[in-house]
Design a protein around this motif. Structure first.
Motif, PDB file in Angstrom:
ATOM      1  N   PRO A  93      53.537 -23.392   7.881  1.00 37.85           N
ATOM      2  CA  PRO A  93      52.206 -23.900   7.549  1.00 37.85           C
ATOM      3  C   PRO A  93      51.124 -23.017   8.158  1.00 37.85           C
ATOM      4  N   HIS A  94      50.029 -22.863   7.446  1.00 43.18           N
ATOM      5  CA  HIS A  94      48.874 -22.169   8.002  1.00 43.18           C
ATOM      6  C   HIS A  94      48.047 -23.191   8.768  1.00 43.18           C
ATOM      7  N   VAL A  95      47.451 -22.765   9.853  1.00 47.11           N
ATOM      8  CA  VAL A  95      46.637 -23.650  10.693  1.00 47.11           C
ATOM      9  C   VAL A  95      45.275 -22.982  10.845  1.00 47.11           C
ATOM     10  N   LEU A  96      44.210 -23.762  10.683  1.00 49.38           N
ATOM     11  CA  LEU A  96      42.860 -23.191  10.658  1.00 49.38           C
ATOM     12  C   LEU A  96      42.014 -23.601  11.852  1.00 49.38           C
ATOM     13  N   CYS A  97      41.068 -22.724  12.205  1.00 47.80           N
ATOM     14  CA  CYS A  97      40.015 -23.127  13.153  1.00 47.80           C
ATOM     15  C   CYS A  97      38.974 -23.971  12.390  1.00 47.80           C
ATOM     16  N   VAL A 121      51.031 -19.833  10.884  1.00 44.22           N
ATOM     17  CA  VAL A 121      50.102 -18.706  10.803  1.00 44.22           C
ATOM     18  C   VAL A 121      48.748 -19.232  11.276  1.00 44.22           C
ATOM     19  N   ALA A 122      48.190 -18.574  12.303  1.00 47.32           N
ATOM     20  CA  ALA A 122      46.929 -19.030  12.911  1.00 47.32           C
ATOM     21  C   ALA A 122      45.762 -18.250  12.316  1.00 47.32           C
ATOM     22  N   LEU A 123      44.836 -18.982  11.698  1.00 45.98           N
ATOM     23  CA  LEU A 123      43.726 -18.345  10.987  1.00 45.98           C
ATOM     24  C   LEU A 123      42.398 -18.982  11.354  1.00 45.98           C
ATOM     25  N   ARG A 124      41.356 -18.182  11.254  1.00 43.93           N
ATOM     26  CA  ARG A 124      40.031 -18.763  11.481  1.00 43.93           C
ATOM     27  C   ARG A 124      39.604 -19.614  10.292  1.00 43.93           C
ATOM     28  N   GLY A 125      39.903 -19.149   9.087  1.00 50.02           N
ATOM     29  CA  GLY A 125      39.380 -19.796   7.879  1.00 50.02           C
ATOM     30  C   GLY A 125      38.040 -19.180   7.519  1.00 50.02           C
ATOM     31  N   ASP A 126      37.606 -19.450   6.290  1.00 44.84           N
ATOM     32  CA  ASP A 126      36.317 -18.922   5.826  1.00 44.84           C
ATOM     33  C   ASP A 126      35.220 -19.934   6.095  1.00 44.84           C
ATOM     34  N   LYS A 182      40.106  -3.924   5.765  1.00 44.22           N
ATOM     35  CA  LYS A 182      39.119  -4.446   6.705  1.00 44.22           C
ATOM     36  C   LYS A 182      38.689  -5.865   6.317  1.00 44.22           C
ATOM     37  N   HIS A 183      38.549  -6.723   7.319  1.00 43.96           N
ATOM     38  CA  HIS A 183      37.961  -8.041   7.057  1.00 43.96           C
ATOM     39  C   HIS A 183      36.491  -7.833   6.727  1.00 43.96           C
ATOM     40  N   PHE A 184      35.999  -8.571   5.740  1.00 41.86           N
ATOM     41  CA  PHE A 184      34.657  -8.264   5.213  1.00 41.86           C
ATOM     42  C   PHE A 184      33.544  -8.414   6.241  1.00 41.86           C
ATOM     43  N   GLU A 185      33.752  -9.169   7.288  1.00 41.47           N
ATOM     44  CA  GLU A 185      32.685  -9.329   8.292  1.00 41.47           C
ATOM     45  C   GLU A 185      32.724  -8.236   9.361  1.00 41.47           C
ATOM     46  N   ALA A 186      33.824  -7.528   9.450  1.00 37.60           N
ATOM     47  CA  ALA A 186      33.962  -6.549  10.540  1.00 37.60           C
ATOM     48  C   ALA A 186      33.122  -5.311  10.230  1.00 37.60           C
ATOM     49  N   PRO A 187      32.455  -4.777  11.234  1.00 32.31           N
ATOM     50  CA  PRO A 187      31.610  -3.593  10.974  1.00 32.31           C
ATOM     51  C   PRO A 187      32.408  -2.355  10.603  1.00 32.31           C
ATOM     52  N   THR A 191      37.165  -1.511  14.435  1.00 33.13           N
ATOM     53  CA  THR A 191      36.768  -2.716  15.195  1.00 33.13           C
ATOM     54  C   THR A 191      37.679  -3.869  14.811  1.00 33.13           C
ATOM     55  N   ASP A 192      37.936  -3.983  13.520  1.00 35.84           N
ATOM     56  CA  ASP A 192      38.785  -5.082  13.040  1.00 35.84           C
ATOM     57  C   ASP A 192      40.191  -4.962  13.647  1.00 35.84           C
ATOM     58  N   ILE A 193      40.681  -3.720  13.732  1.00 35.15           N
ATOM     59  CA  ILE A 193      42.022  -3.503  14.306  1.00 35.15           C
ATOM     60  C   ILE A 193      42.009  -3.815  15.812  1.00 35.15           C
ATOM     61  N   VAL A 208      50.648 -10.817   8.929  1.00 34.36           N
ATOM     62  CA  VAL A 208      50.816 -10.802   7.468  1.00 34.36           C
ATOM     63  C   VAL A 208      49.527 -10.231   6.902  1.00 34.36           C
ATOM     64  N   THR A 209      49.641  -9.305   5.960  1.00 34.04           N
ATOM     65  CA  THR A 209      48.407  -8.666   5.481  1.00 34.04           C
ATOM     66  C   THR A 209      47.769  -9.417   4.318  1.00 34.04           C
ATOM     67  N   GLN A 210      46.485  -9.184   4.204  1.00 39.52           N
ATOM     68  CA  GLN A 210      45.753  -9.553   2.998  1.00 39.52           C
ATOM     69  C   GLN A 210      46.388  -8.809   1.831  1.00 39.52           C
ATOM     70  N   LEU A 211      46.258  -9.354   0.631  1.00 41.55           N
ATOM     71  CA  LEU A 211      46.827  -8.686  -0.542  1.00 41.55           C
ATOM     72  C   LEU A 211      46.171  -7.310  -0.732  1.00 41.55           C
ATOM     73  N   TYR A 300      54.779 -12.548  -1.276  1.00 45.84           N
ATOM     74  CA  TYR A 300      53.992 -12.641  -2.515  1.00 45.84           C
ATOM     75  C   TYR A 300      53.074 -13.856  -2.488  1.00 45.84           C
ATOM     76  N   TYR A 301      51.835 -13.620  -2.909  1.00 41.83           N
ATOM     77  CA  TYR A 301      50.877 -14.725  -3.041  1.00 41.83           C
ATOM     78  C   TYR A 301      51.063 -15.311  -4.435  1.00 41.83           C
ATOM     79  N   SER A 302      51.752 -16.459  -4.497  1.00 40.50           N
ATOM     80  CA  SER A 302      52.111 -16.979  -5.819  1.00 40.50           C
ATOM     81  C   SER A 302      50.969 -17.774  -6.444  1.00 40.50           C
TER      82      SER A 302
HETATM   83  P1  FAD Z   1      39.703 -13.735  12.787  1.00 39.45           P
HETATM   84  O1  FAD Z   1      40.889 -13.004  13.233  1.00 39.45           O
HETATM   85  O2  FAD Z   1      39.084 -14.721  13.722  1.00 39.45           O
HETATM   86  O3  FAD Z   1      38.609 -12.652  12.361  1.00 39.45           O
HETATM   87  C1  FAD Z   1      37.447 -13.029  11.627  1.00 39.45           C
HETATM   88  C2  FAD Z   1      36.394 -11.943  11.778  1.00 39.45           C
HETATM   89  O4  FAD Z   1      35.893 -11.959  13.102  1.00 39.45           O
HETATM   90  C3  FAD Z   1      36.920 -10.519  11.560  1.00 39.45           C
HETATM   91  O5  FAD Z   1      35.898  -9.770  10.961  1.00 39.45           O
HETATM   92  C4  FAD Z   1      37.188 -10.015  12.960  1.00 39.45           C
HETATM   93  O6  FAD Z   1      37.106  -8.597  13.051  1.00 39.45           O
HETATM   94  C5  FAD Z   1      36.067 -10.688  13.730  1.00 39.45           C
HETATM   95  N1  FAD Z   1      36.377 -10.977  15.126  1.00 39.45           N
HETATM   96  C6  FAD Z   1      37.540 -11.395  15.661  1.00 39.45           C
HETATM   97  N2  FAD Z   1      37.409 -11.603  16.978  1.00 39.45           N
HETATM   98  C7  FAD Z   1      36.116 -11.335  17.285  1.00 39.45           C
HETATM   99  C8  FAD Z   1      35.340 -11.373  18.471  1.00 39.45           C
HETATM  100  N3  FAD Z   1      35.885 -11.733  19.630  1.00 39.45           N
HETATM  101  N4  FAD Z   1      34.030 -11.053  18.403  1.00 39.45           N
HETATM  102  C9  FAD Z   1      33.458 -10.692  17.225  1.00 39.45           C
HETATM  103  N5  FAD Z   1      34.143 -10.624  16.064  1.00 39.45           N
HETATM  104  C10 FAD Z   1      35.455 -10.945  16.099  1.00 39.45           C
HETATM  105  N6  FAD Z   1      42.173 -19.181   4.658  1.00 39.45           N
HETATM  106  C11 FAD Z   1      42.322 -20.521   4.568  1.00 39.45           C
HETATM  107  O7  FAD Z   1      41.315 -21.244   4.538  1.00 39.45           O
HETATM  108  N7  FAD Z   1      43.576 -21.106   4.494  1.00 39.45           N
HETATM  109  C12 FAD Z   1      44.710 -20.358   4.536  1.00 39.45           C
HETATM  110  O8  FAD Z   1      45.803 -20.909   4.485  1.00 39.45           O
HETATM  111  C13 FAD Z   1      44.590 -18.935   4.640  1.00 39.45           C
HETATM  112  N8  FAD Z   1      45.691 -18.147   4.686  1.00 39.45           N
HETATM  113  C14 FAD Z   1      45.545 -16.789   4.839  1.00 39.45           C
HETATM  114  C15 FAD Z   1      46.697 -15.983   4.961  1.00 39.45           C
HETATM  115  C16 FAD Z   1      46.571 -14.600   5.106  1.00 39.45           C
HETATM  116  C17 FAD Z   1      47.811 -13.752   5.254  1.00 39.45           C
HETATM  117  C18 FAD Z   1      45.277 -13.994   5.113  1.00 39.45           C
HETATM  118  C19 FAD Z   1      45.147 -12.507   5.231  1.00 39.45           C
HETATM  119  C20 FAD Z   1      44.147 -14.787   5.007  1.00 39.45           C
HETATM  120  C21 FAD Z   1      44.252 -16.189   4.881  1.00 39.45           C
HETATM  121  N9  FAD Z   1      43.125 -17.008   4.795  1.00 39.45           N
HETATM  122  C22 FAD Z   1      43.272 -18.375   4.695  1.00 39.45           C
HETATM  123  C23 FAD Z   1      41.784 -16.432   4.799  1.00 39.45           C
HETATM  124  C24 FAD Z   1      41.198 -16.298   6.226  1.00 39.45           C
HETATM  125  O9  FAD Z   1      41.004 -17.570   6.777  1.00 39.45           O
HETATM  126  C25 FAD Z   1      39.882 -15.538   6.138  1.00 39.45           C
HETATM  127  O10 FAD Z   1      40.114 -14.208   5.765  1.00 39.45           O
HETATM  128  C26 FAD Z   1      38.952 -15.621   7.331  1.00 39.45           C
HETATM  129  O11 FAD Z   1      37.661 -15.149   6.933  1.00 39.45           O
HETATM  130  C27 FAD Z   1      39.369 -14.808   8.548  1.00 39.45           C
HETATM  131  O12 FAD Z   1      40.447 -15.366   9.176  1.00 39.45           O
HETATM  132  P2  FAD Z   1      41.159 -14.574  10.390  1.00 39.45           P
HETATM  133  O13 FAD Z   1      42.196 -15.487  10.903  1.00 39.45           O
HETATM  134  O14 FAD Z   1      41.539 -13.223   9.970  1.00 39.45           O
HETATM  135  O15 FAD Z   1      39.921 -14.506  11.438  1.00 39.45           O
END
Ligand code: FAD
Length: 317
Positions: A93-97, A121-126, A182-187, A191-193, A208-211, A300-302
């Motif tokens: 399961p994915h877990v979100l902030c 999978v630990a994610l911030r979410g959008d 690159k994550h779209f918010e990262a400069p 930095t993203d890495i 796990v990578t973005q598609l 695969y992202y189905s």
């Molecule tokens: P983070 O790792 O927190 O990064 C977010 C942004 O903040 C990045 O730009 C990073 O560079 C920046 N950052 C990180 N740390 C800091 C810091 N200390 N200071 C300043 N900037 C920082 N979304 C869902 O809602 N549900 C899902 O199930 C889901 N599954 C996903 C599975 C995968 C494999 C992927 C790639 C994405 C998934 N997403 C999902 C989308 C994801 O939630 C978004 O891409 C979200 O915008 C970023 O999540 P993250 O966990 O990468 O965030």
């Protein structure tokens, strides 16, 4: 079994995929109907996405707008448990902030632990649909790294309530997201890495990578991660193109480039049936190259549709 242990055991490239839980009101059977054919390829694990709340506005008879907070795709935990029960395979399961307090997250993790789920999978979410930027829950985690730390704490038996005694420790293996383009918010990608590396140092076990549609972007990303000192497995995420509309939707939603060659061929297609076939063929080529490069797993992202993923898996596994 932990994903990292599975990855170590794997001798030949394996097939895994991600699904979405059903829309509220829909049957789990629809998910099973999509999964049944894919189980032929014996996926060692299946990811299930999590979906945060949405604020919607309903027009009332008196003309006023009523604000409602809804969760359109609940059921991640239930579907994970149902899949484990039905197919005897690991679910992740994915877990979100976003949208969750730390307390709610802790309770979710306890439920997962009781169900015997060992991977998340630990994610911030959008950002929520009504927001321009991501805003954390006022009692929640701000970045994925904070969520990783919370899960690691629980793995050590440290709960939010410090007064709890003789606590059970969880044992979660933690995946995090990585972005070859690159994550779209990262400069910048570097930095993203660096942020990705911090997630790994905080306790993430794999990435796990973005598609992506261009393998050279994945290979360059892996090289950069390795050069930055990230040593954990990096699982490539793939999605076949299936409609002409996705040529504009996928870059908009996922912030990825579609290679010119694929765009040109897709535009020439007479209908979406042809685009779907093109997407399958493109993804098969990508999969073959990645498999031959030695990746242990193709993910695969189905998006809830199994037909094209089945065609691809048939050609590769
Ligand atoms: P983070 O790792 O927190 O990064 C977010 C942004 O903040 C990045 O730009 C990073 O560079 C920046 N950052 C990180 N740390 C800091 C810091 N200390 N200071 C300043 N900037 C920082 N979304 C869902 O809602 N549900 C899902 O199930 C889901 N599954 C996903 C599975 C995968 C494999 C992927 C790639 C994405 C998934 N997403 C999902 C989308 C994801 O939630 C978004 O891409 C979200 O915008 C970023 O999540 P993250 O966990 O990468 O965030």
């Amino acid at each position: 079994m932990k994903i990292t242990d599975l990855l170590q055991e794997i001798k030949e490239c394996q097939f895994t995929f991600e699904i979405l839980p059903p829309l509220k009101g829909q049957k789990a059977q629809e998910i099973f109907d999509n999964l049944d054919p894919l189980m032929e390829f014996k996926p060692p694990f299946i990811d299930v996405t999590y979906h945060r709340e949405e604020t919607i506005y309903k027009r009332l008879d008196n003309g006023l707008l009523q604000e409602k907070v809804v969760r359109k795709r609940p059921g991640t935990v239930g579907i994970c448990a149902a899949i484990m029960h039905r197919y005897d395979t690991e679910t992740v399961p994915h877990v979100l902030c976003g949208g969750f307090s730390k307390e709610e997250t802790e309770n979710l993790l306890i439920d997962l632990n009781f169900l015997g789920i060992e991977n998340v999978v630990a994610l911030r979410g959008d950002q929520a649909k009504h927001e321009s930027y991501f805003t954390p829950h006022r009692e929640g985690n701000a970045f994925a790294i904070d969520l990783v730390r919370q899960i690691k704490d629980l793995n050590q038996g440290n709960y939010l309530d410090e007064d709890l005694q003789n606590t059970m420790s969880t044992n979660f293996c933690i995946g995090v997201a990585g972005y070859p383009e690159k994550h779209f918010e990262a400069p910048s990608l570097n930095t993203d890495i660096e942020h990705l590396k911090a997630k790994v140092e905080a306790g993430a076990d794999y990435i796990v990578t973005q598609l992506f549609f261009d393998n050279s972007k994945y290979f360059a990303f892996v090289d950069k991660c390795r050069a930055a000192g990230i040593t954990v497995p990096i699982i490539p995420g793939l999605k076949p193109l299936s409609t002409k509309r996705q040529l504009s939707i996928l870059p908009q939603i996922f912030h990825v480039d579609i290679p010119d060659e694929l765009v040109i061929q897709a535009i020439k297609c007479k209908d979406n049936a042809q685009v779907k076939q093109l997407g399958i063929e493109w993804c098969i080529q990508q999969s073959k190259e990645l498999r031959d490069a030695g990746v242990p797993v193709l993910h695969y992202y189905s998006m809830g549709k199994s037909h094209n993923i089945y065609e691809i898996a048939s050609a590769i596994f």
